[in-house]
Design a protein around this motif. Sequence first.
Motif, PDB file in Angstrom:
ATOM      1  N   UNK A 130      -1.163  -2.469  -5.055  1.00 43.58           N
ATOM      2  CA  UNK A 130      -0.487  -2.878  -4.039  1.00 43.58           C
ATOM      3  C   UNK A 130       0.543  -2.372  -3.525  1.00 43.58           C
ATOM      4  N   UNK A 131       1.119  -1.231  -4.944  1.00 41.55           N
ATOM      5  CA  UNK A 131       2.711  -1.165  -5.027  1.00 41.55           C
ATOM      6  C   UNK A 131       2.613   0.062  -3.202  1.00 41.55           C
ATOM      7  N   UNK A 132       1.259   0.960  -3.858  1.00 38.66           N
ATOM      8  CA  UNK A 132       0.782   1.864  -2.621  1.00 38.66           C
ATOM      9  C   UNK A 132       0.378   1.540  -1.270  1.00 38.66           C
ATOM     10  N   UNK A 133      -0.353   0.742  -1.582  1.00 41.24           N
ATOM     11  CA  UNK A 133      -0.247  -0.038  -0.128  1.00 41.24           C
ATOM     12  C   UNK A 133       0.863  -1.053   0.473  1.00 41.24           C
ATOM     13  N   UNK A 134       1.404  -1.599  -0.243  1.00 36.68           N
ATOM     14  CA  UNK A 134       2.128  -2.423   0.417  1.00 36.68           C
ATOM     15  C   UNK A 134       3.503  -1.822   0.043  1.00 36.68           C
ATOM     16  N   UNK A 135       4.083  -1.088  -0.737  1.00 38.31           N
ATOM     17  CA  UNK A 135       5.279  -0.676  -1.251  1.00 38.31           C
ATOM     18  C   UNK A 135       5.770   0.553  -0.139  1.00 38.31           C
ATOM     19  N   UNK A 138       4.341   5.785   3.863  1.00 34.90           N
ATOM     20  CA  UNK A 138       3.946   6.126   4.573  1.00 34.90           C
ATOM     21  C   UNK A 138       3.784   6.514   5.845  1.00 34.90           C
ATOM     22  N   UNK A 139       3.922   6.030   6.178  1.00 34.67           N
ATOM     23  CA  UNK A 139       2.824   6.346   7.482  1.00 34.67           C
ATOM     24  C   UNK A 139       4.516   5.995   8.509  1.00 34.67           C
ATOM     25  N   UNK A 140       4.198   6.299   9.894  1.00 36.21           N
ATOM     26  CA  UNK A 140       5.099   6.448  11.273  1.00 36.21           C
ATOM     27  C   UNK A 140       6.264   6.516  10.453  1.00 36.21           C
ATOM     28  N   UNK A 147       0.011  -1.651   4.969  1.00 37.83           N
ATOM     29  CA  UNK A 147      -0.301  -3.420   4.666  1.00 37.83           C
ATOM     30  C   UNK A 147       0.731  -3.156   6.033  1.00 37.83           C
ATOM     31  N   UNK A 148       1.728  -3.026   6.847  1.00 35.39           N
ATOM     32  CA  UNK A 148       2.545  -3.486   7.763  1.00 35.39           C
ATOM     33  C   UNK A 148       1.491  -2.659   9.001  1.00 35.39           C
TER      34      UNK A 148
END
Length: 471
Positions: A130-135, A138-140, A147-148
């Motif tokens: 969850x730390x990786x995908x939520x915090x 990495x994108x934009x 997650x965003x």
Amino acid sequence: MGKFENDSKELLKYVGGKENISAVTHCVTRMRFVLNDPSKADKEAIEKLKSVKGTFTQAGQFQVVIGNEVSVFYNDFIKVSGIDGVSKDEVKNVAKNNMTFIQKLMANIAEIFSPLIPAIIVGGLILGFRNIIGDMKLLEDGTKSLVEVSQFWAGTNSFLWLIGEAIFHFLPVGITWSITKKMGTTQILGIVLGITLVSPQLLNAYAVAGTPADKIPFWNFGFAQVKMIGYQAQVIPAILAGFTLVFLERGARKISPASISMIVVPFLALVPAVLIAHIVIGPIGWVIGSGISQVVYGGLTSSFGAIFAAIFGFLYAPLVITGLHHMTNAIDLQLMAQFNGTSLWPMIALSNIAQGSAVLAMIYLQRKNEEAQEINVPACISAYLGVTEPAMFGVNLKYSFPFLCGMTGSAIAAIISVGSGVMANSIGVGGLPGILSIKPAFMMTFAICMVVAIVIPFVLTVIVGKKKGIK
């Protein structure tokens, strides 16, 4: 003649004979002895036996590595020695006579958390993911997390928290249950006690620091008021509450007539235990946490920052064991408001890495031990992703020295971090991904600190582990 009868006779002689054996059992790969006089064991001679793959002493037990055929060896040894074998739990209890107070304390902690390790490992992996995908942004152009920008990953993140919350926020339930199980008292009472520490009607422990004192709910008994504060993820209050329940239940059982014990004992044990937990034990835990917070804040903002860094870097891992490390979030937020960043969070991330690196060394030392690797590998991954409980409770505290080696590496890395003025923009991402929280100007310096937090614990753990014969 048994397959290992000759080696069994030799081993009996080299451990000091039958009269030197207080208890003996075996696990999946090792013979486990509790010796009356450990100095009588001839390690060199034992390790020369054809069927022996090594020896080491751990938790008051002299252990002889045999391998997958240890059960056959054990049967032959019992036959030639004339000693009655006992269970592993009985050996552990006898072995405590050979331990120091600190070793006994660590052993008891390990025994309390041992049944919880599978859940802690799962929870650690989930929170790390969850730390990786939520915090991690990495994108934009580094402005948004997975997650965003993805509804699928947002839903996955939310769903996984259902499991993570159950494991870590409700950890006191597991602890109080484990204590009653270990002490032989009523386990369902332990579960109920744990639930009362994390009940939804209480103010969540994570929200206490940000809630004004006059807004904290309370029970009003007329002559007294008791704050309705939860103890989510708190270890010390749960341990103290669990042992309080055990003490009260044993006392009630002694004075209660057998004919009414089913009614009297649970009532006299549980109700006072819950009252004591919320009136005495809980508030004491918060006082300890508040004191620690003030020390941390004062140390970080003083001219002795490097000295404080060494102390904090060394002691943060033990702080996690108590559950009081959650109080550092409030300090981090205050530092961010005052200085537009925090130098505390980088040290926390480095402590995560250091504990993970100690486990990495255990993976190397125990590379041929498949049973150990089942715990080592996921615990290491979890620590590197910022969740150290599986590493500490599942591996490092079990052997003691990896925990201390991790603390040492963390302290050295913390000194470099604070001495170089490293600051983080925010909190939330720990372990190796923690570098993404660091201000760009300090990322290279923090990368050096990360290397220190990886190399020093790994090297120290390998050196000590080899001396101890860990395999």
